[in-house]
Design a protein around this motif. Structure first.
Motif, PDB file in Angstrom:
ATOM      1  N   ARG A   7       0.834  -1.204   0.000  1.00 33.34           N
ATOM      2  CA  ARG A   7       0.000   0.000   0.000  1.00 33.34           C
ATOM      3  C   ARG A   7       0.870   1.255   0.000  1.00 33.34           C
ATOM      4  O   ARG A   7       0.666   2.187   0.779  1.00 33.34           O
ATOM      5  N   ARG A   8       1.812   1.307  -0.913  1.00 29.66           N
ATOM      6  CA  ARG A   8       2.727   2.433  -0.965  1.00 29.66           C
ATOM      7  C   ARG A   8       2.579   3.175  -2.284  1.00 29.66           C
ATOM      8  O   ARG A   8       2.641   2.582  -3.352  1.00 29.66           O
ATOM      9  N   TRP A   9       2.342   4.483  -2.188  1.00 25.75           N
ATOM     10  CA  TRP A   9       2.391   5.361  -3.365  1.00 25.75           C
ATOM     11  C   TRP A   9       2.623   6.790  -2.883  1.00 25.75           C
ATOM     12  O   TRP A   9       2.414   7.119  -1.721  1.00 25.75           O
ATOM     13  N   ASP A  10       3.114   7.623  -3.790  1.00 30.22           N
ATOM     14  CA  ASP A  10       3.432   9.025  -3.477  1.00 30.22           C
ATOM     15  C   ASP A  10       4.349   9.155  -2.265  1.00 30.22           C
ATOM     16  O   ASP A  10       4.275  10.125  -1.497  1.00 30.22           O
ATOM     17  N   GLY A  11       5.202   8.158  -2.069  1.00 29.44           N
ATOM     18  CA  GLY A  11       6.189   8.235  -0.989  1.00 29.44           C
ATOM     19  C   GLY A  11       5.651   7.934   0.395  1.00 29.44           C
ATOM     20  O   GLY A  11       6.368   8.108   1.383  1.00 29.44           O
ATOM     21  N   ASN A  12       4.391   7.484   0.507  1.00 30.29           N
ATOM     22  CA  ASN A  12       3.795   7.186   1.808  1.00 30.29           C
ATOM     23  C   ASN A  12       3.131   5.810   1.776  1.00 30.29           C
ATOM     24  O   ASN A  12       2.974   5.200   0.713  1.00 30.29           O
ATOM     25  N   VAL A  13       2.715   5.346   2.971  1.00 31.49           N
ATOM     26  CA  VAL A  13       1.910   4.135   3.061  1.00 31.49           C
ATOM     27  C   VAL A  13       0.540   4.537   3.595  1.00 31.49           C
ATOM     28  O   VAL A  13       0.405   5.516   4.329  1.00 31.49           O
ATOM     29  N   TRP A  14      -0.506   3.727   3.228  1.00 32.01           N
ATOM     30  CA  TRP A  14      -1.866   4.214   3.405  1.00 32.01           C
ATOM     31  C   TRP A  14      -2.768   3.153   4.028  1.00 32.01           C
ATOM     32  O   TRP A  14      -2.711   1.981   3.675  1.00 32.01           O
ATOM     33  N   PHE A  15      -3.619   3.620   4.959  1.00 33.40           N
ATOM     34  CA  PHE A  15      -4.637   2.745   5.535  1.00 33.40           C
ATOM     35  C   PHE A  15      -5.739   3.630   6.119  1.00 33.40           C
ATOM     36  O   PHE A  15      -5.498   4.427   7.017  1.00 33.40           O
ATOM     37  N   GLY A  16      -6.967   3.465   5.612  1.00 33.10           N
ATOM     38  CA  GLY A  16      -8.097   4.258   6.074  1.00 33.10           C
ATOM     39  C   GLY A  16      -8.290   5.514   5.252  1.00 33.10           C
ATOM     40  O   GLY A  16      -7.433   5.891   4.440  1.00 33.10           O
ATOM     41  N   VAL A  17      -9.440   6.155   5.457  1.00 38.95           N
ATOM     42  CA  VAL A  17      -9.744   7.402   4.743  1.00 38.95           C
ATOM     43  C   VAL A  17     -10.236   8.445   5.737  1.00 38.95           C
ATOM     44  O   VAL A  17     -10.910   8.126   6.725  1.00 38.95           O
ATOM     45  N   ARG A  18      -9.881   9.677   5.468  1.00 40.76           N
ATOM     46  CA  ARG A  18     -10.354  10.799   6.275  1.00 40.76           C
ATOM     47  C   ARG A  18     -11.644  11.333   5.665  1.00 40.76           C
ATOM     48  O   ARG A  18     -11.742  11.469   4.441  1.00 40.76           O
ATOM     49  N   ILE A  19     -12.626  11.612   6.522  1.00 41.21           N
ATOM     50  CA  ILE A  19     -13.936  12.008   6.052  1.00 41.21           C
ATOM     51  C   ILE A  19     -14.430  13.251   6.791  1.00 41.21           C
ATOM     52  O   ILE A  19     -13.970  13.561   7.897  1.00 41.21           O
ATOM     53  N   VAL A  20     -15.376  13.940   6.152  1.00 40.56           N
ATOM     54  CA  VAL A  20     -15.942  15.180   6.677  1.00 40.56           C
ATOM     55  C   VAL A  20     -17.465  15.015   6.759  1.00 40.56           C
ATOM     56  O   VAL A  20     -18.095  14.605   5.780  1.00 40.56           O
ATOM     57  N   PRO A  21     -18.084  15.336   7.893  1.00 50.25           N
ATOM     58  CA  PRO A  21     -19.547  15.251   7.962  1.00 50.25           C
ATOM     59  C   PRO A  21     -20.192  16.361   7.128  1.00 50.25           C
ATOM     60  O   PRO A  21     -19.803  17.523   7.216  1.00 50.25           O
ATOM     61  N   VAL A  22     -21.180  15.975   6.344  1.00 47.22           N
ATOM     62  CA  VAL A  22     -21.931  16.946   5.554  1.00 47.22           C
ATOM     63  C   VAL A  22     -23.062  17.536   6.382  1.00 47.22           C
ATOM     64  O   VAL A  22     -23.445  18.694   6.211  1.00 47.22           O
ATOM     65  N   ASN A  23     -23.603  16.752   7.291  1.00 45.45           N
ATOM     66  CA  ASN A  23     -24.644  17.230   8.195  1.00 45.45           C
ATOM     67  C   ASN A  23     -24.401  16.651   9.582  1.00 45.45           C
ATOM     68  O   ASN A  23     -23.804  15.578   9.723  1.00 45.45           O
ATOM     69  N   PRO A  24     -24.820  17.348  10.639  1.00 49.65           N
ATOM     70  CA  PRO A  24     -24.695  16.791  11.987  1.00 49.65           C
ATOM     71  C   PRO A  24     -25.740  15.719  12.222  1.00 49.65           C
ATOM     72  O   PRO A  24     -26.710  15.589  11.469  1.00 49.65           O
ATOM     73  N   GLY A  25     -25.545  14.940  13.270  1.00 44.67           N
ATOM     74  CA  GLY A  25     -26.502  13.895  13.602  1.00 44.67           C
ATOM     75  C   GLY A  25     -25.898  12.901  14.569  1.00 44.67           C
ATOM     76  O   GLY A  25     -24.808  13.130  15.112  1.00 44.67           O
ATOM     77  N   THR A  26     -26.572  11.790  14.772  1.00 40.24           N
ATOM     78  CA  THR A  26     -26.124  10.755  15.690  1.00 40.24           C
ATOM     79  C   THR A  26     -25.890   9.460  14.929  1.00 40.24           C
ATOM     80  O   THR A  26     -26.676   9.100  14.058  1.00 40.24           O
ATOM     81  N   ILE A  27     -24.803   8.790  15.259  1.00 44.78           N
ATOM     82  CA  ILE A  27     -24.505   7.490  14.675  1.00 44.78           C
ATOM     83  C   ILE A  27     -24.280   6.500  15.801  1.00 44.78           C
ATOM     84  O   ILE A  27     -23.949   6.887  16.923  1.00 44.78           O
ATOM     85  N   ALA A  28     -24.451   5.210  15.500  1.00 41.95           N
ATOM     86  CA  ALA A  28     -24.344   4.199  16.547  1.00 41.95           C
ATOM     87  C   ALA A  28     -23.800   2.910  15.946  1.00 41.95           C
ATOM     88  O   ALA A  28     -23.924   2.653  14.737  1.00 41.95           O
ATOM     89  N   VAL A  29     -23.201   2.101  16.805  1.00 42.95           N
ATOM     90  CA  VAL A  29     -22.776   0.760  16.391  1.00 42.95           C
ATOM     91  C   VAL A  29     -24.004  -0.004  15.902  1.00 42.95           C
ATOM     92  O   VAL A  29     -25.056   0.007  16.544  1.00 42.95           O
ATOM     93  N   GLY A  30     -23.873  -0.642  14.746  1.00 41.26           N
ATOM     94  CA  GLY A  30     -24.977  -1.359  14.148  1.00 41.26           C
ATOM     95  C   GLY A  30     -25.716  -0.575  13.091  1.00 41.26           C
ATOM     96  O   GLY A  30     -26.526  -1.140  12.341  1.00 41.26           O
ATOM     97  N   ASP A  31     -25.457   0.730  12.982  1.00 38.24           N
ATOM     98  CA  ASP A  31     -26.103   1.542  11.954  1.00 38.24           C
ATOM     99  C   ASP A  31     -25.728   1.048  10.563  1.00 38.24           C
ATOM    100  O   ASP A  31     -24.572   0.622  10.337  1.00 38.24           O
ATOM    101  N   PRO A  32     -26.642   1.135   9.609  1.00 37.65           N
ATOM    102  CA  PRO A  32     -26.299   0.763   8.228  1.00 37.65           C
ATOM    103  C   PRO A  32     -25.338   1.766   7.610  1.00 37.65           C
ATOM    104  O   PRO A  32     -25.372   2.963   7.922  1.00 37.65           O
ATOM    105  N   VAL A  33     -24.486   1.262   6.744  1.00 37.36           N
ATOM    106  CA  VAL A  33     -23.494   2.085   6.040  1.00 37.36           C
ATOM    107  C   VAL A  33     -23.722   1.918   4.547  1.00 37.36           C
ATOM    108  O   VAL A  33     -23.748   0.794   4.041  1.00 37.36           O
ATOM    109  N   GLN A  34     -23.903   3.041   3.855  1.00 43.17           N
ATOM    110  CA  GLN A  34     -24.223   2.989   2.435  1.00 43.17           C
ATOM    111  C   GLN A  34     -23.317   3.939   1.635  1.00 43.17           C
ATOM    112  O   GLN A  34     -23.507   5.149   1.689  1.00 43.17           O
ATOM    113  N   PRO A  35     -22.341   3.401   0.902  1.00 40.48           N
ATOM    114  CA  PRO A  35     -21.558   4.265   0.007  1.00 40.48           C
ATOM    115  C   PRO A  35     -22.454   4.793  -1.104  1.00 40.48           C
ATOM    116  O   PRO A  35     -23.340   4.093  -1.604  1.00 40.48           O
ATOM    117  N   LEU A  36     -22.222   6.048  -1.502  1.00 44.57           N
ATOM    118  CA  LEU A  36     -23.051   6.687  -2.527  1.00 44.57           C
ATOM    119  C   LEU A  36     -22.214   7.048  -3.754  1.00 44.57           C
ATOM    120  O   LEU A  36     -21.010   7.236  -3.643  1.00 44.57           O
TER     121      LEU A  36
END
Length: 267
Positions: A238-267
């Protein structure tokens, strides 16, 4: 796909706490990285050099404060230091924070063996997220390094562990990567690399950037020892651009509550 884990790290670079449910604010999970250890010049010590930081754990209390715990020391409870002494800090985009007080500084100096102080970010909405890390106008974050939340997935970790096992090594716990949000389910390893947006429960998140990993992931907080994994194997696969990579950084578009067991849907 569902949320399999939620984590909050009240004090930057210290051990965190698992959650069953969390409120998501514009700057991340409520209470995440609102506190930080700095030296007398206002600079944050790097956990890769000062390994004892990872040996201290922090839990948010009901009043918004934190409880600090370190082996050989009594627990310390701190309330939010509203109106406390302003402290100059060098972390990008912050400028100043609020001192947690002399008692907190004395406890940390004894627990860490370092001449440091504890500070609190009184208003996270005033720290802008950098465009270089995928930030857009209006995006904000707490004391986090680059983005409000870090997302990882169990299939990606299983693939990484399989690669490590091929070299005779043992599995790496997900906690080494300090995620806020962990996803599991029927997906390919590293499918998260291609998610532009993802809905988690009632909150929509936007991809900001892939997460480059450093030597802190090789540190075992329980022992303070480091090893070659997972950086060695990530560098192979997992090496490119001189670094190694694992995971993605994300930004919330809206506030709210999330919980273990919540459904996850990529769009």
């Amino acid at each position: 796909m569902i949320v399999s884990g939620l984590w909050r790290y009240p004090v930057k670079s210290m051990g965190g706490e698992p959650l069953r449910e969390a409120r998501v604010d514009p700057w991340g999970i409520a209470g995440d990285r609102r506190w930080m250890v700095v030296d007398r010049s206002g600079k944050k010590p790097w956990a890769g050099e000062f390994r004892q930081l990872a040996g201290v754990s922090a839990v948010q209390t009901g009043d918004g404060g934190v409880r600090l715990r370190a082996a050989g020391h009594p627990d310390l409870h701190l309330a939010e230091p509203v109106g406390g002494e302003p402290v100059e800090v060098t972390l990008r985009g912050v400028g100043r924070a609020v001192s947690a007080g002399d008692a907190a500084d004395a406890w940390l100096c004894a627990a860490l063996g370092l001449d440091v102080r504890l500070v609190w970010l009184d208003e996270p909405a005033r720290r802008p997220m950098s465009e270089s890390h995928g930030g857009r106008p209006g995006d904000v974050l707490s004391f986090a390094d680059a983005a409000p939340l870090l997302l990882t997935t169990e299939p990606s970790l299983r693939q990484l562990d399989a690669w490590i096992a091929d070299n005779g090594g043992g599995p790496v716990p997900m906690t080494r990567f300090r995620p806020n949000l962990v996803v599991d389910g029927e997906m390919a390893a590293f499918a998260e690399d291609g998610w532009g947006e993802v809905r988690v429960g009632e909150v929509l998140f936007r991809f900001a950037e892939h997460c480059d990993r450093c030597a802190v992931t090789t540190l075992d907080p329980a022992t303070g020892r480091t090893a070659k994994e997972p950086i060695r194997t990530l560098a192979k696969h997992r090496r490119w651009d001189g670094n190694v990579w694992f995971g993605v950084r994300i930004v919330p578009v809206n506030p709210g509550t999330i919980a273990v067991g919540d459904p996850v849907q990529p769009l």
